[in-house]
Write an enzyme that holds these catalytic residues in place. Structure first.
Site, PDB file in Angstrom:
ATOM      1  CB  CYS A   2      -0.922   0.002   1.225  1.00 46.46           C
ATOM      2  SG  CYS A   2      -2.046   1.424   1.268  1.00 46.46           S
ATOM      3  CD  GLU A 105      -0.469  -1.794  -5.461  1.00 49.46           C
ATOM      4  OE1 GLU A 105       0.142  -1.586  -6.529  1.00 49.46           O
ATOM      5  OE2 GLU A 105       0.110  -1.821  -4.367  1.00 49.46           O
TER       6      GLU A 105
END
Length: 244
Positions: A2, A105
């Site tokens: 993340c 992402e």
């Protein structure tokens, strides 16, 4: 993994969902990145009490030397954090909830990095498992409080883009995760599996988010629809921080 996330939910909704005391007003975040401040929940001084704070994203271990560059420990692997020197004390004593309502992402296609935004249950806010630390600067009166986000293996929604994802906690586990009386490592690890894929969604967004300096609603625009689309293509020096 993340490396970027969002927190744009109204503070009143956060107070209600997480049973929080009144939050101060804050600007919505559409592209929150490492070294910036994120909103966390941690235990208060009294049993059952919750407190909120804005801490630096990028955990600084308490034993960091003052004359060294501050480390950028933005993520910790759920499988190994309990035994890693940088995280093991925080794992035992300083666990927290990191509030978000989405994370990003990237998928690489040739030289391009294609961003996707991941959400839970139609975009409602959620809590990622975190660890926080306090670093007292030697020979000074400054204190740095910082956090890292725990990651786990990716579920079926995230896996096409990355093999890791933030450890999003089931709401029923929020209190247990931050409970300072819970120390059993295996009990804690069992809280950190992949969030159910059926409750998540992914959407491709504009490459404007690739530049960490951009933090506005157009980061979540459909590809190419941003009014800044032509100037925000993947040009050298415009990608910001990736941290994969």
């Amino acid at each position: 993994m993340c490396g970027r996330y969002t927190l744009k939910t109204d503070r009143r909704a956060l107070e209600k969902q997480f049973r929080l005391p009144e939050l101060p007003d804050f600007l919505p975040r559409y592209n929150l990145g490492p070294t910036q401040d994120g909103l966390i929940i941690r235990p208060g001084d009294r049993p059952g009490q919750k407190t909120v704070a804005w801490l630096r994203w990028g955990l600084v271990p308490a034993w960091t030397r003052a004359d060294s560059d501050l480390p950028l420990l933005i993520n910790a692997r759920a499988e190994t954090a309990a035994s890693r020197p940088a995280f093991r004390d925080a794992w035992r004593h300083r666990r927290c909830l990191v509030l978000a309502d989405g994370f990003y992402e990237w998928t690489r296609v040739g030289r391009a990095r294609i961003p996707h935004h991941f959400t839970v249950r139609h975009g409602e806010p959620f809590a990622m498992a975190g660890l926080w630390e306090r670093f007292d600067v030697p020979d000074g009166d400054a204190t740095i409080e910082s956090f890292a986000i725990l990651t786990t293996s990716a579920n079926e929604v995230v896996a096409p883009h990355h093999d890791r994802m933030p450890a999003i906690l089931d709401p029923a586990l929020h209190d247990d995760w931050v409970n300072p009386l819970v120390h059993d490592t295996e009990v804690l690890r069992r809280m950190l599996g992949p969030f159910p894929a059926i409750e998540m969604a992914a959407r491709r967004v504009d490459v404007r988010v690739n530049d960490i300096r951009n933090d506005d609603p157009e980061c979540l625009a459909s590809p190419g629809s941003s009014t800044h689309a032509n100037q925000d293509r993947d040009a050298p020096g415009q990608l910001g921080l990736d941290f994969r």
